[in-house]
Design a protein around this motif. Structure first.
Motif, PDB file in Angstrom:
ATOM      1  N   TYR A 257       0.771  -0.694   0.025  1.00  0.00           N
ATOM      2  CA  TYR A 257      -0.212  -0.300   0.057  1.00  0.00           C
ATOM      3  C   TYR A 257       1.116   1.379   0.272  1.00  0.00           C
ATOM      4  O   TYR A 257       1.493   1.746   1.169  1.00  0.00           O
ATOM      5  CB  TYR A 257      -1.117   0.136   1.423  1.00  0.00           C
ATOM      6  N   ARG A 258       0.972   1.971  -1.050  1.00  0.00           N
ATOM      7  CA  ARG A 258       1.703   3.147  -1.432  1.00  0.00           C
ATOM      8  C   ARG A 258       1.758   3.750   0.039  1.00  0.00           C
ATOM      9  O   ARG A 258       2.351   5.078  -0.230  1.00  0.00           O
ATOM     10  CB  ARG A 258       2.322   3.532  -2.852  1.00  0.00           C
TER      11      ARG A 258
ATOM     12  N   PHE B 290       2.666  -0.472   7.363  1.00  0.00           N
ATOM     13  CA  PHE B 290       1.770  -1.791   6.651  1.00  0.00           C
ATOM     14  C   PHE B 290       2.106  -2.681   7.613  1.00  0.00           C
ATOM     15  O   PHE B 290       1.525  -3.995   6.933  1.00  0.00           O
ATOM     16  CB  PHE B 290       2.455  -1.399   5.293  1.00  0.00           C
ATOM     17  N   LEU B 291       3.625  -3.254   7.594  1.00  0.00           N
ATOM     18  CA  LEU B 291       4.086  -4.192   8.430  1.00  0.00           C
ATOM     19  C   LEU B 291       3.313  -4.676   9.971  1.00  0.00           C
ATOM     20  O   LEU B 291       3.439  -5.772   9.967  1.00  0.00           O
ATOM     21  CB  LEU B 291       6.021  -3.976   8.805  1.00  0.00           C
ATOM     22  N   ARG B 292       2.832  -3.542  10.313  1.00  0.00           N
ATOM     23  CA  ARG B 292       1.946  -4.075  10.834  1.00  0.00           C
ATOM     24  C   ARG B 292       0.795  -3.931  11.263  1.00  0.00           C
ATOM     25  O   ARG B 292      -0.069  -5.543  11.425  1.00  0.00           O
ATOM     26  CB  ARG B 292       1.697  -2.154  12.055  1.00  0.00           C
TER      27      ARG B 292
ATOM     28  N   VAL C  86      14.066   3.039   7.144  1.00  0.00           N
ATOM     29  CA  VAL C  86      13.262   3.663   6.249  1.00  0.00           C
ATOM     30  C   VAL C  86      11.836   3.186   6.381  1.00  0.00           C
ATOM     31  O   VAL C  86      10.889   3.699   6.264  1.00  0.00           O
ATOM     32  CB  VAL C  86      13.406   3.072   5.146  1.00  0.00           C
ATOM     33  N   ALA C  87      11.476   2.781   8.459  1.00  0.00           N
ATOM     34  CA  ALA C  87      10.884   2.452   8.748  1.00  0.00           C
ATOM     35  C   ALA C  87       9.426   3.775   9.143  1.00  0.00           C
ATOM     36  O   ALA C  87       8.236   2.803   8.648  1.00  0.00           O
ATOM     37  CB  ALA C  87      10.745   1.961  10.602  1.00  0.00           C
ATOM     38  N   LYS C  88       8.879   5.223   8.675  1.00  0.00           N
ATOM     39  CA  LYS C  88       8.909   5.325   8.881  1.00  0.00           C
ATOM     40  C   LYS C  88       8.294   6.573   7.235  1.00  0.00           C
ATOM     41  O   LYS C  88       7.393   7.535   7.275  1.00  0.00           O
ATOM     42  CB  LYS C  88       8.873   6.861  10.096  1.00  0.00           C
ATOM     43  N   ARG C  89       9.223   5.547   6.566  1.00  0.00           N
ATOM     44  CA  ARG C  89       9.674   6.767   5.086  1.00  0.00           C
ATOM     45  C   ARG C  89       7.873   5.664   3.929  1.00  0.00           C
ATOM     46  O   ARG C  89       7.367   4.653   4.743  1.00  0.00           O
ATOM     47  CB  ARG C  89      10.167   6.610   4.214  1.00  0.00           C
ATOM     48  N   LEU C  90       7.116   6.907   3.269  1.00  0.00           N
ATOM     49  CA  LEU C  90       6.052   6.294   3.164  1.00  0.00           C
ATOM     50  C   LEU C  90       6.588   5.274   1.596  1.00  0.00           C
ATOM     51  O   LEU C  90       7.557   5.443   0.967  1.00  0.00           O
ATOM     52  CB  LEU C  90       5.508   7.195   1.824  1.00  0.00           C
TER      53      LEU C  90
ATOM     54  N   LEU D 119      10.657  -5.204   1.468  1.00  0.00           N
ATOM     55  CA  LEU D 119       8.994  -5.203   2.652  1.00  0.00           C
ATOM     56  C   LEU D 119       8.328  -5.995   1.323  1.00  0.00           C
ATOM     57  O   LEU D 119       7.460  -6.725   3.077  1.00  0.00           O
ATOM     58  CB  LEU D 119       8.758  -3.686   2.018  1.00  0.00           C
ATOM     59  N   GLY D 120       8.879  -6.570   0.327  1.00  0.00           N
ATOM     60  CA  GLY D 120       8.001  -7.207   0.486  1.00  0.00           C
ATOM     61  C   GLY D 120       7.982  -8.689   1.008  1.00  0.00           C
ATOM     62  O   GLY D 120       7.619  -9.611   1.030  1.00  0.00           O
ATOM     63  N   ILE D 121       9.637  -8.965   0.966  1.00  0.00           N
ATOM     64  CA  ILE D 121       9.522  -9.821   2.023  1.00  0.00           C
ATOM     65  C   ILE D 121       9.895 -10.410   3.143  1.00  0.00           C
ATOM     66  O   ILE D 121       9.145 -11.215   3.946  1.00  0.00           O
ATOM     67  CB  ILE D 121      11.220 -10.313   2.028  1.00  0.00           C
TER      68      ILE D 121
END
Length: 230
Positions: free
Chosen positions: A70-71, A78-80, A109-113, A125-127
């Motif tokens: 989800y961009r 997203f991970l949450r 990059v945890a806080k980046r869109l 991120l997909g992994i």
């Protein structure tokens, strides 16, 4: 798709190889529960996928060829969400997300869109969404497609690390990738397995057949020629 027997063990990477149209994508859909088999069965950690889909999928992480991202969300958000969808207990959510970020090199990059990430980070991120619930089995469909050489190296290193503690099915058409990462390979042709075994066995076979230094490529071509199978 014809009958296909496939076993996967913890701590190994199984390569699923074959030319376009060989049945790799169909196999992935069957193994992930996105397509129901017309015969036979799929079991994940001893749980029948058709009879107990939720219980079976709890042991499974899946990265399709196009990561389901989800961009408009930040990486951590997203991970949450992914962890919640995988039914990670509320008390363990923070730890699960933190571990996935760390294992996939996403802390910075945890806080980046997500929409602002490079393709390499999106693949990471997909992994991460596939492993956030710490599944026993991870299915990766062409995880390095479209990446630059540095990104490819980083993703391969990540897969190799995950392969020490999980069972991984890696679909790829890059023969060098299979040779570098896979403990065993299953080569498909017209929906059937035409080779299944360890990389050492495949190397020995191509040496016995007198293949050149490009042996893996030659063996792949021989095994997957397009003549109609009986």
């Amino acid at each position: 798709m014809s009958a296909l027997d496939l076993d996967l063990y913890r701590g190994e990477v199984l390569g699923l190889l074959g030319p376009n149209g060989a049945g790799k994508s169909t196999a992935m859909q069957l193994l992930s529960g996105n397509l129901a088999p017309s015969s036979g069965s799929v079991e994940i950690c001893g749980v029948n996928l058709s009879a107990q889909p939720e219980a079976a999928k709890a042991h499974l992480g899946y990265l399709p060829e196009i990561p389901p991202l989800y961009r408009e969300l930040a990486v951590g958000e997203f991970l949450r969400l992914a962890a919640r969808l995988h039914r990670v207990p509320k008390a363990k959510l923070d730890a699960a997300v933190s571990q996935a970020l760390q294992r996939c090199g996403l802390d910075e990059v945890a806080k980046r869109l997500i929409g602002n990430l490079s393709k390499g980070y999106r693949q990471r991120l997909g992994i991460a969404q596939a492993i956030v619930h710490n599944p026993s089995v991870i299915i990766l469909d062409e995880p390095t497609t479209g990446l630059d050489p540095l990104q490819i190296r980083e993703i391969r290193e990540l897969i190799a690390t995950l392969g020490r503690t999980h069972g991984i099915i890696l679909s790829t058409h890059i023969l060098a990738e299979a040779e570098a990462l896979c403990d065993r390979v299953l080569i498909l042709r017209q929906g059937r397995a035409v080779f299944g075994g360890g990389m050492a066995e495949l190397r020995r076979q191509w040496q016995e057949d007198g293949a050149s230094e490009n042996g893996l490529e030659e063996m792949f071509v021989r095994l997957t020629r397009q003549e109609t199978l009986p």
